[in-house]
Structures are given as C-alpha cells and as structure tokens.
Design an enzyme around this catalytic site. Structure first.
Site, mmCIF file in Angstrom:
data_model
loop_
_atom_site.group_PDB
_atom_site.id
_atom_site.type_symbol
_atom_site.label_atom_id
_atom_site.label_comp_id
_atom_site.label_asym_id
_atom_site.label_seq_id
_atom_site.Cartn_x
_atom_site.Cartn_y
_atom_site.Cartn_z
ATOM 1 C CG ASN A 47 33.628 -0.607 -33.527
ATOM 2 O OD1 ASN A 47 32.409 -0.574 -33.395
ATOM 3 N ND2 ASN A 47 34.304 -1.718 -33.353
ATOM 4 N N GLY A 48 35.003 -1.518 -36.340
ATOM 5 C CA GLY A 48 34.332 -2.294 -37.373
ATOM 6 C C GLY A 48 35.284 -3.250 -38.064
ATOM 7 C CG ASP A 49 34.095 -5.536 -40.427
ATOM 8 O OD1 ASP A 49 33.273 -5.916 -39.568
ATOM 9 O OD2 ASP A 49 33.762 -5.180 -41.584
ATOM 10 C CB CYS A 85 22.100 -0.364 -29.676
ATOM 11 S SG CYS A 85 21.325 -1.994 -29.662
ATOM 12 N N PRO A 120 32.184 -2.577 -26.309
ATOM 13 C CG PRO A 120 30.637 -0.850 -26.029
ATOM 14 C CD PRO A 120 32.014 -1.136 -26.545
ATOM 15 C CG MET A 121 30.603 -6.862 -28.196
ATOM 16 S SD MET A 121 31.506 -8.159 -29.056
ATOM 17 C CE MET A 121 32.918 -8.359 -28.006
ATOM 18 N NE ARG A 153 31.102 -8.148 -35.503
ATOM 19 C CZ ARG A 153 30.767 -7.833 -36.736
ATOM 20 N NH1 ARG A 153 29.824 -8.511 -37.344
ATOM 21 N NH2 ARG A 153 31.356 -6.834 -37.359
ATOM 22 C CD GLN A 175 27.423 1.585 -24.822
ATOM 23 O OE1 GLN A 175 26.788 0.526 -24.836
ATOM 24 N NE2 GLN A 175 28.206 1.955 -25.805
HETATM 25 C C1 LIG Z 1 26.798 -9.603 -29.327
HETATM 26 C C2 LIG Z 1 27.041 -8.121 -29.481
HETATM 27 C C3 LIG Z 1 26.631 -7.257 -28.470
HETATM 28 C C4 LIG Z 1 26.868 -5.887 -28.595
HETATM 29 N N1 LIG Z 1 26.504 -5.063 -27.574
HETATM 30 C C5 LIG Z 1 26.845 -3.739 -27.644
HETATM 31 C C6 LIG Z 1 26.617 -2.868 -26.537
HETATM 32 O O1 LIG Z 1 26.113 -3.272 -25.479
HETATM 33 N N2 LIG Z 1 26.973 -1.554 -26.676
HETATM 34 C C7 LIG Z 1 27.551 -1.074 -27.835
HETATM 35 O O2 LIG Z 1 27.871 0.122 -27.922
HETATM 36 N N3 LIG Z 1 27.772 -1.875 -28.888
HETATM 37 C C8 LIG Z 1 27.462 -3.181 -28.811
HETATM 38 N N4 LIG Z 1 27.767 -4.002 -29.853
HETATM 39 C C9 LIG Z 1 28.497 -3.456 -31.023
HETATM 40 C C10 LIG Z 1 30.013 -3.599 -30.853
HETATM 41 O O3 LIG Z 1 30.479 -2.817 -29.759
HETATM 42 C C11 LIG Z 1 30.761 -3.142 -32.122
HETATM 43 O O4 LIG Z 1 30.423 -1.801 -32.375
HETATM 44 C C12 LIG Z 1 30.387 -3.969 -33.345
HETATM 45 O O5 LIG Z 1 30.379 -5.347 -33.042
HETATM 46 C C13 LIG Z 1 31.361 -3.710 -34.496
HETATM 47 O O6 LIG Z 1 32.674 -4.008 -34.116
HETATM 48 P P1 LIG Z 1 33.394 -5.389 -34.548
HETATM 49 O O7 LIG Z 1 33.335 -5.470 -36.056
HETATM 50 O O8 LIG Z 1 34.806 -5.257 -34.037
HETATM 51 O O9 LIG Z 1 32.627 -6.494 -33.912
HETATM 52 C C14 LIG Z 1 27.509 -5.363 -29.760
HETATM 53 C C15 LIG Z 1 27.910 -6.248 -30.779
HETATM 54 C C16 LIG Z 1 27.692 -7.604 -30.646
HETATM 55 C C17 LIG Z 1 28.145 -8.523 -31.757
#
Ligand SMILES: Cc1cc2nc3c(=O)[nH]c(=O)nc-3n(C[C@H](O)[C@H](O)[C@H](O)COP(=O)(O)O)c2cc1C
Length: 347
Positions: free
Chosen positions: A204-206, A102, A18-19, A229, A72
C-alpha cells in the site's frame, strides 16, 4: 492464489484501503461494482464498540454484496481489543483487521494505531489476544516502522505471523512520515521475499494507476494492493487497474452521465444509511474526484458543495449533465453565481 484464512481473494486482489469518512458502506458498494475485490470498514475504536456507541456500531454495517469484508478495529488496551473483536465477530464480517498504522496524533497519543509500532511486545500481545478471541481470520494493517531509525517491519511482520495473523497490509511509510514523501516499497518487498513469511503480504502507498500497480506487483511479488487516496471519488480506478493488469489496455474515462449516475447512486444509498445532512456533508469531499477532468467543474463545485438539500444537488447534477450534453460547459460559469437560477430548459 492469496487467501485470508479460507477466503479466496482472486489472483491479485485489489483492496479499497480503509479511509475514515470516505469508505463507508455506500461508497464501498460503488467501489465493489467497479472491481474492488476486498473491502474493509473505516477504523473503529475498540472502546466505542464495547460501549455500543452508535457511531462505532454504525461503522460496522455492511451489505452482503460487500464480501469479502473486514471490520477494522484499533485501540491501546489488550483487553478492550479482545472484547471489541468479539463484538465485531458478531456482525459476521469475513475477517477482522487490526489497525497498527494510523499516524494521527489524537490516536497515537492515546496509544492506538501506529503507537504500537513503538511497543512491539505489546503489539504482539494484543495480536495474540485478538487472534485467540475470535474464530475469524485476523489481519493487520501497519507501516514500515515508527520512524527512519526504526524501519523494522521485516522483523515485526514475522512476529505478527507467529502471533497467528492470516495476512498483513503494509503502507510504505513510517509513522513519522505521516503521508509525506513517497512511499518506499523496498521494505514491503523484503517482507514478501522473507522465506519465513507464509501469509499473504499486501502493499500500500501511492498506487494511482494501472502501470504503477503492475510495476509494484512485478518488482516486489506482493500478493495484492490497497488503493486509498487515488480511489477517493474515483471508484473507476479499480476498473482501470484491472483492465491494465489483464491486457495493458485502459477503458475510456467515465462519461459525464456515468459520473452523475454514480453520484446519484451514492446519495440515494447513503441517505437512508446516515441521513441527508451527514450525507450531503460527507460527499462534498468526493465531488472533485467524481468530476475530475470535467471542463469548468470548479464553478459547478461551488454550487454543489453548498447545496442545502438533496433536491438541489439533483438539480445541479441534471444541469451538469445537460450542459455537457449540449457541449456548452461555459454555462457552468453562471453556476458560480448563487443568484442565478439555472433552468434546465435553458441549457
Ligand atoms: C482520509 C484518510 C483516512 C484514512 N483512514 C484510515 C483508516 O480508517 N484505517 C486505516 O487503516 N487507514 C486509514 N488511512 C490510510 C489509508 O488506508 C492508506 O494506508 C494510505 O492513505 C496510503 O495509501 P494511498 O497512498 O493509496 O492513499 C486513511 C487515509 C486517509 C487519506
């Protein structure tokens, strides 16, 4: 095969993480078509859901093709979270996901998101209350802990499982890290390999490629991964990872025509959903992803992000495609000049 409650997820599900302001319904539908197995809404404030605030209610909307999908929610008040879970349940998602991760200051200062990592007893009470208040399976998305001195996710995950959750997604950073440094997957692996853990554990992460997904899958034995991302403006990542995991091959990168087609689809699905203004504004942060690697896109970008109407964006998309087909990307150079009218016939 990991399951959330009774929901079958496939052998190694890929979640679209989720983002906020990215993973709305139109974008989720695109990712689904490219192979995302599980979708989750952007986070929704419990208080907003209870008040029936338009923005919060809109964030719950989804199409049948998005299933399995989680709504969520986040908040600081146990009672509000219970009520919000009931409101979310009425929208008929497949599961409810609680955001305990968050790191954003505004949210944490109010006691929501990752703030609960500092008050684990309250986190557990809240989780128990939400689990009891809904018939749907409940999952949690969280981080390794509050800061380096409190990387206590192994204990927290066990307690959350005892509180009744049906799955946990862990981002390999602490709250204090925000998005800095590299995600540390070793503790995610420890949670997964804790013999007391029975529920699925998602990492999750990177993750930004098939080989990286495979490495984490094999090294830590996790049940699935969330991609955040790296999926921004890049729905093709799901196709790539799936293909790599299935047989160590990568599909060719999307053609310009495919990219343009996805942007058109995004616009056409999003405008009825949230209006032209909001769509044109929000899609701006995806263009660089949608057109990554396309020669001279920088100059096109200047035009497309300032386009004032859908028609104008469509014209620019046509120009991008034609210019590329003509093998004449240098034409994009003109596009930086706002006074230049690009006539498709001239390209
Ligand atoms: C712009 C943005 C918005 C995000 N919004 C949420 C959100 O609404 N809920 C949530 O659980 N995580 C949110 N996250 C975190 C991501 O779900 C994820 O945990 C985090 O980016 C790490 O994963 P990645 O390295 O694949 O980006 C957000 C991250 C970004 C960059």
């Amino acid at each position: 095969m990991p399951k959330i409650g009774n929901i079958e997820l496939g052998s190694f599900p890929l979640f679209l993480a989720p983002m906020e302001d990215v993973t709305d319904s139109p974008y989720r539908q695109i990712c689904k078509d490219y192979g995302a197995d599980v979708l989750v809404t952007e986070f929704i404030a419990a208080e907003g859901l209870i008040r029936d605030a338009v923005k919060s209610s809109n964030k719950m909307r989804f199409e049948p093709g998005e299933r399995p999908l989680g709504i969520q929610i986040f908040g600081d008040n146990v009672d509000s979270m219970m009520k919000a879970a009931a409101v979310a349940e009425a929208a008929c998602p497949d599961f409810i996901d609680i955001n305990f991760g968050c790191p954003v200051r505004k949210i944490v200062m109010k006691g929501g998101g990752a703030a609960l990592l500092r008050d684990v007893p309250k986190m557990i009470r809240m989780t128990e209350a939400v689990v009891k208040s809904t018939r749907l399976p409940v999952t949690v998305k969280t981080r390794l802990g509050w800061d380096d001195a409190h990387r206590d996710i192994v204990d927290i995950a066990e307690r959350l499982q005892d509180a009744g959750i049906s799955g946990i997604a862990i981002h390999g950073r602490t709250r204090a890290q925000l998005y800095g440094g590299e995600a540390d997957w070793t503790l995610i692996g420890e949670v997964k390999n804790n013999p007391f853990m029975k529920i699925p554990v998602f990492g999750n992460g990177d993750i930004d490629s098939g080989p990286k997904a495979e490495e984490m899958k094999n090294r830590y034995g996790i049940d699935g991964i969330l991609i955040g991302r790296a999926a921004t403006g890049n729905p093709w990542i799901f196709r790539e990872i799936k293909s790599w995991l299935a047989g160590h091959t990568l599909p060719p990168p999307p053609s310009v025509a495919e990219r343009v087609g996805v942007v058109r689809r995004h616009l056409l699905t999003s405008i009825p959903y949230k209006g032209e203004r909001a769509t044109l504004y929000e899609i701006r942060k995806l263009y660089s992803g949608y057109f990554r690697g396309i020669p001279n896109f920088r100059t096109w970008r200047t035009r497309i992000v300032t386009a004032a109407s859908t028609e104008e964006v469509f014209r620019i998309l046509e120009n991008i495609e034609q210019s590329h087909n003509a093998g004449n990307e240098d034409n994009a150079g003109n596009a930086g000049n706002e006074n230049t009218t690009i006539n498709p016939g001239e390209i």
